[in-house]
Design a protein around this motif. Structure first.
Motif, PDB file in Angstrom:
ATOM      1  N   ARG A  49      14.176  -2.826   5.283  1.00  0.00           N
ATOM      2  CA  ARG A  49      13.181  -3.140   6.296  1.00  0.00           C
ATOM      3  C   ARG A  49      11.782  -3.073   5.707  1.00  0.00           C
ATOM      4  O   ARG A  49      10.921  -3.894   5.942  1.00  0.00           O
ATOM      5  CB  ARG A  49      13.327  -2.131   7.447  1.00  0.00           C
ATOM      6  N   ARG A  50      11.598  -2.041   4.845  1.00  0.00           N
ATOM      7  CA  ARG A  50      10.306  -1.822   4.205  1.00  0.00           C
ATOM      8  C   ARG A  50       9.940  -3.012   3.314  1.00  0.00           C
ATOM      9  O   ARG A  50       8.833  -3.565   3.396  1.00  0.00           O
ATOM     10  CB  ARG A  50      10.418  -0.540   3.383  1.00  0.00           C
ATOM     11  N   GLU A  51      10.921  -3.413   2.522  1.00  0.00           N
ATOM     12  CA  GLU A  51      10.665  -4.538   1.632  1.00  0.00           C
ATOM     13  C   GLU A  51      10.330  -5.798   2.429  1.00  0.00           C
ATOM     14  O   GLU A  51       9.463  -6.568   2.063  1.00  0.00           O
ATOM     15  CB  GLU A  51      11.887  -4.810   0.754  1.00  0.00           C
ATOM     16  N   LEU A  53       8.912  -5.978   5.354  1.00  0.00           N
ATOM     17  CA  LEU A  53       7.539  -5.896   5.856  1.00  0.00           C
ATOM     18  C   LEU A  53       6.543  -6.181   4.750  1.00  0.00           C
ATOM     19  O   LEU A  53       5.591  -6.926   4.919  1.00  0.00           O
ATOM     20  CB  LEU A  53       7.282  -4.502   6.423  1.00  0.00           C
ATOM     21  N   GLN A  54       6.810  -5.573   3.565  1.00  0.00           N
ATOM     22  CA  GLN A  54       5.908  -5.786   2.434  1.00  0.00           C
ATOM     23  C   GLN A  54       5.819  -7.263   2.104  1.00  0.00           C
ATOM     24  O   GLN A  54       4.747  -7.805   1.852  1.00  0.00           O
ATOM     25  CB  GLN A  54       6.420  -5.018   1.207  1.00  0.00           C
ATOM     26  N   PHE A  55       6.952  -7.896   2.165  1.00  0.00           N
ATOM     27  CA  PHE A  55       7.009  -9.305   1.824  1.00  0.00           C
ATOM     28  C   PHE A  55       6.124 -10.131   2.769  1.00  0.00           C
ATOM     29  O   PHE A  55       5.293 -10.926   2.334  1.00  0.00           O
ATOM     30  CB  PHE A  55       8.468  -9.785   1.902  1.00  0.00           C
ATOM     31  N   VAL A  96       3.737  -9.091   5.058  1.00  0.00           N
ATOM     32  CA  VAL A  96       2.321  -8.721   5.096  1.00  0.00           C
ATOM     33  C   VAL A  96       1.641  -9.097   3.792  1.00  0.00           C
ATOM     34  O   VAL A  96       0.550  -9.680   3.764  1.00  0.00           O
ATOM     35  CB  VAL A  96       2.166  -7.204   5.392  1.00  0.00           C
ATOM     36  N   GLY A  97       2.331  -8.799   2.672  1.00  0.00           N
ATOM     37  CA  GLY A  97       1.774  -9.110   1.354  1.00  0.00           C
ATOM     38  C   GLY A  97       1.527 -10.596   1.215  1.00  0.00           C
ATOM     39  O   GLY A  97       0.468 -11.023   0.757  1.00  0.00           O
TER      40      GLY A  97
END
Ligand SMILES: Nc1nc2c(c(=O)[nH]1)N[C@H]1C(S)=C(S)[C@@H](COP(=O)(O)OP(=O)(O)OC[C@H]3O[C@@H](n4cnc5c(=O)[nH]c(N)nc54)[C@H](O)[C@@H]3O)O[C@H]1N2
Ligand SMILES: Nc1nc2c(c(=O)[nH]1)N[C@H]1C(S)=C(S)[C@@H](COP(=O)(O)OP(=O)(O)OC[C@H]3O[C@@H](n4cnc5c(=O)[nH]c(N)nc54)[C@H](O)[C@@H]3O)O[C@H]1N2
Ligand code: SF4
Ligand code: SF4
Ligand code: SF4
Ligand code: SF4
Ligand code: SF4
Ligand SMILES: [Mo]
Lengths: 411, 761, 259
Positions: free
Chosen positions: B4-6, B8-10, B12-13
């Motif tokens: 899930r974290r990855e 989101l990072q993907f 937003v980043g």
């Protein structure tokens, strides 16, 4: 030929037939593209708009499709936020229809503005007082939201799902749908409202002007109400038409009936407010501007006659409201569909009156009524999104698992 | 596996990355530049102001011209100038557009050979012209040259006349205008040949017999001001006209009248004034002659009842207006229809002017003012050689001076008619000076036919007109902003004015002033012409006139401010070329008739052996061509400020300002009363064929309550085939349908009306 | 409803126009002068008035009496430069604004042609460039350099000849003044008018002609009931003229004629 793409367990027509069907609508799209090319290439002289009719068919189409597209956010709202679980069976269809409606609106707007390449000035130099700024921001962001909502469905395609990353990605997206539904709902409420605000704030145009609450005219709220009353009807109608065209049952009748019921109740609520609004307008706002209601209509039967009011509020307002809130009538498919259909027509008339009829009325006591009828370029570019819609729905239906109940209903 | 974290990072980043990369901003920037399509902004430069006098109509308004470097970018009214006092009219306001409108301008001398145009140099052009003229003169055929003077009056006009005389041709013609009848009437009744002005600013009752005061009559700018002024002074304007023109709608009162019966109405007024004894006893008994004869006729034949019958004007209105007029302090009756270009008959002018005599307002404040102009009378004596003298004795092609037309001075209609039938002798050459008869003459098609019979046609023209297109040689003349020019007293002005206008900008094209051309060729044609026209340039003539004025010491100068005449002539000339000279204290010219009085029955008529009635102002119905059965309706012409009728055609901006009730796409709308329309089953905008004995045209109906039933009204000024695409092909040339109707006594032809019929298409 | 904040302008300057309808003959010189001053394009067919591009339009009204009692009045109509400018309020791109001296400006390169302002303006003072601008061949040489031409697809309108203000102000500043004198800043239409029916000036200057004229009992503005607060005033002594410049209800009507 394309069997590998078709969702497992469902039956679709032959590929050739499908191609012919899509090609037919493709031709309509080409016609529209030709109109679009003319408008972009030669300018808006290709339309029948003029300095009195600066807003016309296209603006009506925009407001119309956006109102009808309200089924998407409102179903999302009811399903994800209110928690009416039954709606999950139709939510995909609602999203597809909504995406189409908003996409169409953006496309038409891009043709409608005089300098399309500068359309982004609205974001670059935004005027926070302008209802149109609010509309532009909300519609475009909401369209992004709709894309995100549409995406998981696209990724559900059987071939795409074979890709591991996509599989996981779409799974994750699903988890966040609640957030998007909430954001979408918020944005949608706003832009439905600000679309109502567009004509509503015009204190210089007594026909559309309404006083209001805080910075918003009453039309702001009436537009929201009428949109959420008509949106579900339109989703219902689209689904029903799709069933007729594909000759397959796609959702259970109770789902459609539920949509009808929601529509009916909201339409009743809307009509109460709308009637009050009309009365207040006729007896309070207009006299303030030195006018009577009859001065704003061309008699009863003129092109801009009183019959518009009767049609909007009576035939396509009260009639569908009565049909849709009456459980006995809702149970019968004929009445349900008729009610939903009338409901949609009613809202289209409402938007038409506010965006087309409004400019025909003389602003000076000595001026004349102005008539407007669209040029073929305007018609073509307005019909084009409908054709595009048919194509997108056809593709989605053919290759994506839009209706969760389809397999169960067509064993 | 994506957490899930990855995820989101993907997302937003990615979004942030896109926003902070230069790419979207760069694209946006490019888009803004690209989307702000290139549109032209004229280069700035050094601003300067100069003065000029507008020559687009005989008004001669003072202008301040704004220039940026060498470009003229705007004109505004000169506040100091007494004529316009800062105001402009639509035509004057279009000056810049007319100056630079390239397609309308003739840019170089043109020679037509076998239907093809060839640009030539001035030397060649002038050689051709001078050689031809010399040839005819040497063959003692000077009279085979005809000239058409488009100026009508003023220095250029006098110059052309002088040229014709010294060359030896009697065939000097003017464009027809209402002035012909006015001048004749003035000469007959007052013996006055000079200028006639109307002191409208000081009149308190203006009775206008169809003069479209606000549509361009006299000096348009002045007339707008006269109207505004009348609100302050409470002067009353009564308009007598068959339709609701702008003047009629703005006037205090409108008397609708059957077209062509104005003389009867004037005499009806005279009847009441005389019968009630409210005429100016003092003036009538001391300063007029043959009043009793006039009185007898008027009392006998022009009772209100009879007049009401003829004119369609209500009996009570006739009585009331007559009394109001006679009892006003400074009443003034005026004539000349339309802009003052549409002629009325001689008797009509006499009848109307008789009203002025009855109230005795001649040469008085608020009345008709008569004076002589230096600009007209300074010319040195002419010495003619035998060639000229002999040749001048020949009959004129237009039959002016013949027994039949002994009063006429110029009859363009007869000129065209005779040339196309059996001329006494052929015309070998025709010079047309800044006029457009192939469009503006009555029955222009006939005129074109006449022109085609002439082997050598030379047109002096600034614009690419219908007439220029018929020429063998076109000599381009400068636009008024490009040249030295002068103005003499504007039409109807109550005191003399003379002004000099210097070039505001250099010649845009290869043009020469027509005056300079005449002076140049005169020196090449013969000794006699050279002697008659000794001046080196038109500017020199202007300077000569200025000197004559300077020598009188009279009047004032209006340049940067109004001042007395300066001590030395050079200063005067400097100031004059930045303004005008004017003299409100001009000596008025009294009655120069045989009796020394105002003659109701002109003694000059005695030479014609007319009946008594025919010698008095009286009403004679115009003998319109066509039968009543075939043509039950009457077509009348009208003018409007947004259309010009002649050589200087409406500017594109003026065309833009035409109302949609006059022109719809290329279709002309004619005004028809609802009753008449109903008879012909016509609805607004319906297409109709309009027929007269002279021609027919497809037009559209504009149903208009402001016109008398049975009439159809049509504007002058449309239906051009030349100039540019803003004008050509739009509407119908009214002259083609109106033809002309001749007044027997004077040979004056009017195009005020014609019999007509309508056929719905 | 509260309209958006009234733009009061600076303390020293607020320009208004006053037009005397009774004096105006409808001659049209003002309209032509405006077109020339502002490089307004002209098409070969301008007979469809709904498509025609004009900054100043002259309306024609009649007293409704039958011929020959019919009277006509002309109402020259530039932009009203409303104090409650609805066009400014609605423009999404801030392409138009009410400036400190009372002029409602228009930024052509920023306008993207949504035409919301046109729908909003009840005076029809705003016009759209339906075509690429076109001028009679050669007349570009006579363009006013102070005014840019406009591109297709944008809205334009009268700006009280703002460039003339700038020129006048530049001049004043070089002479060490900040406030313009009466008559230093005069629009082209006002200047051209042969009947002097148009007046223009700064109402913050109590000595100005316009400041006095707008106090006249015959002064009124067009469509006042709409609440736009125009900066263009009209004068007429004729009740029938005034009656057609705003909407009246019969009940209000009685009050009106009793006044
Ligand atoms: N002020 C001025 N003068 C001009 C020009 C101009 O622009 N302004 N332009 C020049 C040009 S281009 C033109 S078209 C001509 C126009 O010529 P104008 O000088 O304007 O004169 P007209 O229009 O011919 O006539 C003016 C009035 O004088 C009277 N009148 C004319 N001739 C006689 C006469 O012989 N006897 C009597 N008793 N009265 C007469 C008539 O009543 C007529 O109404 O003038 C040239 N001079
Ligand atoms: N009958 C006659 N014909 C002539 C001449 C003549 O003297 N008499 N002169 C010839 C010559 S030299 C010339 S320069 C031309 C003159 O050109 P024309 O256009 O034929 O007529 P003019 O009367 O000489 O002057 C221009 C006319 O335009 C009118 N006018 C002025 N301002 C405006 C305006 O803003 N709008 C409109 N629509 N009209 C306006 C004036 O009243 C005037 O009648 O005519 C030529 N033809
Ligand atoms: S009235 Fe005649 S002279 Fe004066 S500006 Fe108009 S066209 Fe020029
Ligand atoms: S008249 Fe129209 S365009 Fe002008 S300021 Fe008022 S609302 Fe805006
Ligand atoms: S058309 Fe231009 S000025 Fe008008 S509202 Fe839209 S962006 Fe603003
Ligand atoms: S003020 Fe200037 S821009 Fe406005 S109408 Fe007048 S001339 Fe045109
Ligand atoms: S210029 Fe003056 S008189 Fe002529 S239309 Fe304009 S305001 Fe009226
Ligand atoms: Mo002329």
């Amino acid at each position: 030929m394309d069997a590998a793409l078709i969702p497992p367990g469902v039956k679709r027509c032959g590929f050739k037939k499908f191609i012919i069907w899509v090609s037919f609508w493709g031709l309509v799209v080409l016609w529209g593209l030709y109109g679009l090319a003319l408008c972009w290439g030669k300018g808006l002289n290709q339309t029948n708009m003029n300095n009195y009719y600066g807003f016309a068919l296209w603006i009506w189409a925009d407001l119309g499709v956006i109102a009808l597209g309200a089924g998407a956010f409102f179903s999302g709202f009811l399903r994800y936020i209110v928690g009416i679980d039954k709606l999950k069976n139709i939510i995909n269809m609602a999203v597809v229809v909504g995406w189409l409606c908003y996409g169409s609106a953006l496309l038409i707007l891009a043709i409608d503005v005089g300098q399309p390449l500068r359309a982004w000035h609205i974001f670059w130099y935004p005027n926070v007082h302008s209802m149109l700024t609010e509309v532009a921001f909300c519609i475009s962001t909401y369209f992004l939201v709709l894309c995100i909502e549409y995406l998981p469905l696209v990724l559900e395609n059987i071939q795409l799902q074979k890709n591991k990353f996509i599989h996981i990605f779409s799974h994750n997206l699903h988890e966040y749908m609640v957030i998007f539904a909430a954001v979408g709902t918020f944005l949608s409420f706003f832009h439905q409202g600000s679309l109502g605000g567009v004509p509503g704030v015009l204190y210089s145009r007594p026909f559309t002007f309404r006083e209001g609450f805080f910075v918003w005219p009453w039309t702001f709220f009436l537009f929201i109400l009428s949109a959420i009353a008509a949106g579900p009807s339109f989703t219902l109608l689209c689904t029903w038409i799709l069933q007729k065209v594909t000759k397959r049952k796609l959702v259970k009748y109770d789902v459609l009936e539920l949509l009808g019921k929601i529509s009916g109740i909201l339409l009743c609520v809307y009509l109460v407010f709308k009637s009050w609004d009309t009365l207040y307008w006729a007896t309070y706002i207009l006299p303030q501007k030195g006018m009577t209601i009859t001065e704003l209509y061309q008699g009863w039967f003129g092109p801009y006659g009183m019959w518009w009011l009767v049609a909007e509020l009576g035939i396509f307002g009260i009639v569908p409201a009565l049909i849709l809130i009456c459980p006995a009538l809702r149970k019968k498919e004929f009445w349900l569909i008729l009610g939903a259909f009338f409901n949609c027509i009613g809202i289209l008339i409402n938007r038409f009156v506010f965006t087309v009829v409004a400019w025909g009325i003389p602003t000076y006591p000595f001026d004349k009524w102005v008539l407007y009828s669209p040029s073929w370029q305007e018609v073509a570019t307005t019909v084009m999104p409908v054709a595009l819609g048919v194509i997108v729905v056809s593709l989605s239906y053919r290759y994506l698992p839009v209706f969760p109940q389809e397999r169960e209903l067509n064993p | 596996m994506l957490t899930r974290r990855e995820f989101l990072q993907f997302v937003v980043g990615g979004a942030l990355g896109a926003v902070f990369s230069p790419l979207p901003w760069r694209i946006a920037d490019e888009m803004v530049l690209f989307s702000q399509r290139w549109t032209y902004q004229a280069p700035d430069g050094e601003e300067s102001w100069t003065k000029a006098l507008c020559q687009l109509c005989p008004g001669g308004c003072g202008l301040r011209v704004r220039k940026i470097d060498n470009r003229v970018v705007s004109v505004k009214g000169d506040l100091v100038n007494p004529i316009n006092q800062g105001g402009l009219c639509p035509l004057g306001a279009s000056s810049v557009q007319l100056l630079y409108g390239e397609k309308r301008r003739v840019r170089k001398p043109l020679k037509q050979e076998n239907g093809r145009w060839k640009e030539i140099e001035w030397d060649e052009a002038l050689d051709i012209l001078a050689q031809k003229l010399r040839e005819f003169r040497e063959k003692r055929e000077s009279y085979t040259l005809a000239c058409i003077d488009g100026y009508g009056r003023g220095l250029m006009s006098d110059l052309i006349k002088r040229f014709c005389q010294s060359y030896g041709t009697p065939n000097y013609l003017k464009m027809p205008s209402a002035d012909d009848a006015s001048s004749l009437a003035m000469e007959l009744m007052q013996g006055h040949k000079g200028h006639v002005g109307f002191d409208l600013e000081n009149a308190d009752y203006i009775l206008s017999f169809g003069s479209q005061l606000l549509e361009g009559w006299s000096v348009p700018v002045r007339m707008q001001r006269v109207y505004a002024n009348s609100l302050k002074t409470k002067a009353k304007i009564v308009q007598i006209e068959p339709r609701l023109s702008d003047t009629a709608a703005k006037a205090h009162e409108l008397l609708p009248i059957k077209p062509g019966t104005e003389a009867a109405l004037a005499l009806g007024f005279a009847h009441i004034i005389i019968k009630e004894g409210i005429y100016n006893q003092d003036f009538v008994s001391n300063s007029t002659h043959s009043f009793d004869t006039f009185k007898e006729l008027v009392l006998k034949e022009y009772s209100p009842k009879a007049v009401a019958n003829i004119t369609g004007v209500n009996i009570n209105d006739i009585k009331r207006i007559a009394k109001e007029f006679a009892q006003a302090k400074s009443p003034l009756a005026i004539w000349e229809k339309g802009k003052g270009n549409i002629p009325c008959g001689l008797y009509e002018v006499m009848a109307i002017h008789a009203l002025n005599a009855l109230v005795g307002n001649i040469n008085k404040k608020g009345g008709v003012i008569c004076f002589n102009e230096i600009a007209e009378t300074w010319w040195p004596e002419l010495n003619l050689d035998t060639t000229a003298t002999e040749s001048l004795k020949m009959d004129r092609i237009d039959q002016v001076r013949s027994k039949k037309y002994s009063l006429a001075t110029s009859m363009l209609h007869q000129f065209a008619f005779n040339l196309t039938t059996e001329p006494k002798y052929p015309i070998n050459a025709l010079l047309i000076f800044e006029a457009n008869p192939c469009y503006a003459a009555s029955q222009p098609d006939l005129f074109v036919k006449a022109v085609k019979k002439i082997p050598f046609v030379v047109v002096f023209s600034t614009f690419w007109t219908e007439t220029a297109q018929q020429a063998n040689l076109v000599l381009p003349t400068p636009f008024y902003l490009e040249t030295w020019n002068g103005i003499t007293t504007p039409k109807g002005w109550p005191y003399p004015i003379f002004g000099v206008s210097k070039p505001a900008t250099q010649n845009l094209y290869d043009t020469k002033h027509p005056g300079d051309i005449i002076l140049t060729i005169s020196k090449k044609i013969s000794d006699n012409t050279a002697q008659a026209l000794p001046w080196g340039s038109f500017k020199e003539i202007l300077k000569t006139v200025a000197k004559k004025i300077y020598d009188t010491g009279e009047g004032k100068l209006a340049s940067s401010q109004v001042s007395a005449l300066p001590r030395d002539f050079n200063t005067m000339w400097e100031k004059l070329s930045q303004g005008v000279w004017f003299n409100p204290e001009v000596k008025k010219v009294g009655f120069q008739t045989k009796t020394g009085k105002f003659e109701f029955l002109p003694s000059k008529f005695s030479a014609l052996y007319l009946s008594q009635k025919a010698s008095l102002p009286h009403y004679e119905a115009w003998e319109l061509e066509g039968s009543l059965e075939e043509y039950p309706l009457t077509l009348i012409s009208y003018e409007t400020l947004m259309l010009t009728g002649g050589y200087i055609a409406s500017s594109p901006y003026m065309m833009k300002a035409l109302p949609p009730t006059l022109l719809k796409k290329n279709d002309l709308l004619v005004e028809i009363h609802p009753e008449t329309a109903a008879k012909y089953k016509l609805a607004e905008g319906d297409k109709v064929r309009l027929k007269t004995p002279f021609g027919e045209a497809k037009v559209r109906a504009h149903i208009f309550e402001g016109i008398m039933p049975g009439l159809i009204a049509m504007p002058l000024g449309l239906g051009h085939s030349a100039y540019d695409e803003y004008l050509a092909g739009k509407g119908v040339n009214a002259h083609r349908l109106l033809g002309y109707t001749e007044e027997k006594i004077s040979g004056i032809a009017t195009w005020a009306m014609a019999k007509a019929n309508l056929v719905k298409i | 409803m509260e309209h958006n904040h009234e733009h009061q302008g600076s303390h020293a300057e607020k320009y208004v126009m006053v037009i005397d309808i009774d004096k105006c003959t409808g001659c049209g010189a003002c309209a032509i002068a405006c077109s020339q001053e502002n490089n307004i394009p002209v098409r070969t067919d301008e007979t469809d008035k709904y498509l025609s591009l004009n900054w100043l339009v002259i309306y024609r009204i009649t007293n409704g009496e039958p011929f020959p009692k019919t009277k006509v009045a002309y109402i020259p109509r530039p932009c009203m430069h409303c104090d409650h400018a609805i066009c400014v309020h609605v423009c999404p791109a801030m392409a138009t604004d009410k400036d400190a001296k009372g002029v409602v400006s228009q930024i052509y390169p920023r306008c993207f042609g949504c035409r919301y302002c046109m729908a909003a303006c009840p005076y029809h003072a705003r016009v759209f460039n339906w075509w690429d601008p076109k001028y009679p061949e050669g007349t570009e040489r006579g363009f006013n350099p102070d005014v840019s031409t406009r591109m297709r697809g944008v809205v334009e309108k009268c700006n009280f000849c703002n460039h003339r203000y700038q020129r006048a102000r530049d001049k004043a500043i070089t002479e060490g003044r900040v406030i313009l004198k009466e008559g230093e800043y005069v629009p082209a239409c006002v200047e051209a008018c042969p009947t002097k029916a148009m007046y223009f000036g700064n109402i913050k200057d109590p000595e100005s002609k316009v400041a006095k004229l707008i106090k006249s009992p015959y002064a009124f503005r067009l469509l006042e009931k709409y609440g736009t607060h125009p900066s263009v005033y009209y004068l007429s002594k004729h009740e029938w003229v005034k009656r057609q410049t705003d909407w009246y209800l019969e009940t209000q009507n009685k009050k009106q004629s009793h006044e």
